[in-house]
Design a protein around this motif. Structure first.
Motif, PDB file in Angstrom:
ATOM      1  N   VAL A 208      35.631  40.985  41.555  1.00  0.00           N
ATOM      2  CA  VAL A 208      34.921  41.460  40.156  1.00  0.00           C
ATOM      3  C   VAL A 208      34.714  40.609  39.131  1.00  0.00           C
ATOM      4  CG1 VAL A 208      34.925  43.365  38.596  1.00  0.00           C
ATOM      5  CG2 VAL A 208      35.670  43.775  40.940  1.00  0.00           C
ATOM      6  N   ILE A 209      35.556  39.979  38.539  1.00  0.00           N
ATOM      7  CA  ILE A 209      35.682  38.906  37.658  1.00  0.00           C
ATOM      8  C   ILE A 209      34.858  37.463  37.930  1.00  0.00           C
ATOM      9  CG2 ILE A 209      36.727  37.728  35.570  1.00  0.00           C
ATOM     10  CD1 ILE A 209      36.749  40.968  35.622  1.00  0.00           C
ATOM     11  N   THR A 210      35.881  36.441  38.892  1.00  0.00           N
ATOM     12  CA  THR A 210      35.379  35.523  39.332  1.00  0.00           C
ATOM     13  C   THR A 210      33.995  35.585  39.958  1.00  0.00           C
ATOM     14  OG1 THR A 210      37.787  34.875  39.576  1.00  0.00           O
ATOM     15  CG2 THR A 210      35.998  33.244  40.545  1.00  0.00           C
ATOM     16  N   SER A 211      33.773  36.344  41.065  1.00  0.00           N
ATOM     17  CA  SER A 211      32.618  36.231  41.847  1.00  0.00           C
ATOM     18  C   SER A 211      31.432  37.181  41.286  1.00  0.00           C
ATOM     19  CB  SER A 211      33.012  36.711  43.465  1.00  0.00           C
ATOM     20  OG  SER A 211      33.702  35.985  43.953  1.00  0.00           O
ATOM     21  N   ASN A 212      31.674  37.757  39.932  1.00  0.00           N
ATOM     22  CA  ASN A 212      30.883  38.556  39.420  1.00  0.00           C
ATOM     23  C   ASN A 212      30.221  39.694  40.297  1.00  0.00           C
ATOM     24  OD1 ASN A 212      29.708  39.257  36.907  1.00  0.00           O
ATOM     25  ND2 ASN A 212      27.822  38.137  37.557  1.00  0.00           N
ATOM     26  N   ARG A 213      30.911  40.216  41.198  1.00  0.00           N
ATOM     27  CA  ARG A 213      30.477  41.345  41.829  1.00  0.00           C
ATOM     28  C   ARG A 213      29.253  41.153  42.823  1.00  0.00           C
ATOM     29  NH1 ARG A 213      30.154  43.737  36.608  1.00  0.00           N
ATOM     30  NH2 ARG A 213      28.153  44.611  37.290  1.00  0.00           N
ATOM     31  N   LYS A 214      29.400  39.708  43.346  1.00  0.00           N
ATOM     32  CA  LYS A 214      28.022  39.280  44.144  1.00  0.00           C
ATOM     33  C   LYS A 214      28.368  40.012  45.344  1.00  0.00           C
ATOM     34  CE  LYS A 214      28.309  34.832  42.585  1.00  0.00           C
ATOM     35  NZ  LYS A 214      28.023  33.381  42.863  1.00  0.00           N
TER      36      LYS A 214
ATOM     37  N   LYS B 238      40.371  40.594  40.389  1.00  0.00           N
ATOM     38  CA  LYS B 238      40.078  39.448  39.589  1.00  0.00           C
ATOM     39  C   LYS B 238      38.983  38.704  40.537  1.00  0.00           C
ATOM     40  CE  LYS B 238      41.629  35.976  36.843  1.00  0.00           C
ATOM     41  NZ  LYS B 238      42.760  35.171  36.249  1.00  0.00           N
TER      42      LYS B 238
ATOM     43  N   ILE C 159      34.794  47.484  35.949  1.00  0.00           N
ATOM     44  CA  ILE C 159      34.190  46.344  35.712  1.00  0.00           C
ATOM     45  C   ILE C 159      35.075  45.309  34.950  1.00  0.00           C
ATOM     46  CG2 ILE C 159      31.852  47.030  36.223  1.00  0.00           C
ATOM     47  CD1 ILE C 159      31.435  47.041  33.027  1.00  0.00           C
ATOM     48  N   SER C 160      36.299  45.787  34.557  1.00  0.00           N
ATOM     49  CA  SER C 160      37.183  44.985  33.699  1.00  0.00           C
ATOM     50  C   SER C 160      38.622  45.028  34.209  1.00  0.00           C
ATOM     51  CB  SER C 160      37.063  45.194  32.168  1.00  0.00           C
ATOM     52  OG  SER C 160      37.893  46.402  32.018  1.00  0.00           O
TER      53      SER C 160
ATOM     54  N   SER D 158      32.248  45.528  45.005  1.00  0.00           N
ATOM     55  CA  SER D 158      32.658  46.139  43.808  1.00  0.00           C
ATOM     56  C   SER D 158      33.844  47.019  44.017  1.00  0.00           C
ATOM     57  CB  SER D 158      31.452  46.860  43.088  1.00  0.00           C
ATOM     58  OG  SER D 158      30.494  46.025  42.926  1.00  0.00           O
TER      59      SER D 158
END
Length: 83
Positions: free
Chosen positions: A50-56, A47, A5-6, A59
């Motif tokens: 996972v980061i920009t799209s917030n895993r929508k 990025k 997640i990071s 993953s």
């Protein structure tokens, strides 16, 4: 299997040169598991998903063995470039 997640986790896994990363995507007909050394596993792609799209839509997951990902996700395939 552990969800990544990071960016720090992603880079640490890539730098260890051991294991496999499974990428899921709800919008694709198949997903892929890659060796951590695969050139298709980029920080930019991680990025964005996972980061920009917030895993929508999907993953990234780390596994010691690719078979774990293949058994866990029903539309998972091995990357044709790194296997």
């Amino acid at each position: 299997m552990k969800e990544i997640i990071s960016m720090d986790e992603f880079l640490e896994i890539k730098n260890n040169n051991y294991g496999f990363i499974a990428i899921t995507d709800k919008n694709l007909s198949k997903n892929c598991v890659h060796h951590v050394k695969c050139k298709w596993l980029t920080l930019n792609n991680f990025k964005m998903k996972v980061i920009t799209s917030n895993r929508k839509n999907g993953s990234y997951y780390y596994a010691d063995d690719p078979d774990i990902a293949l058994r866990t996700f029903n539309k998972m395939n091995k990357c044709e470039k790194c296997f």
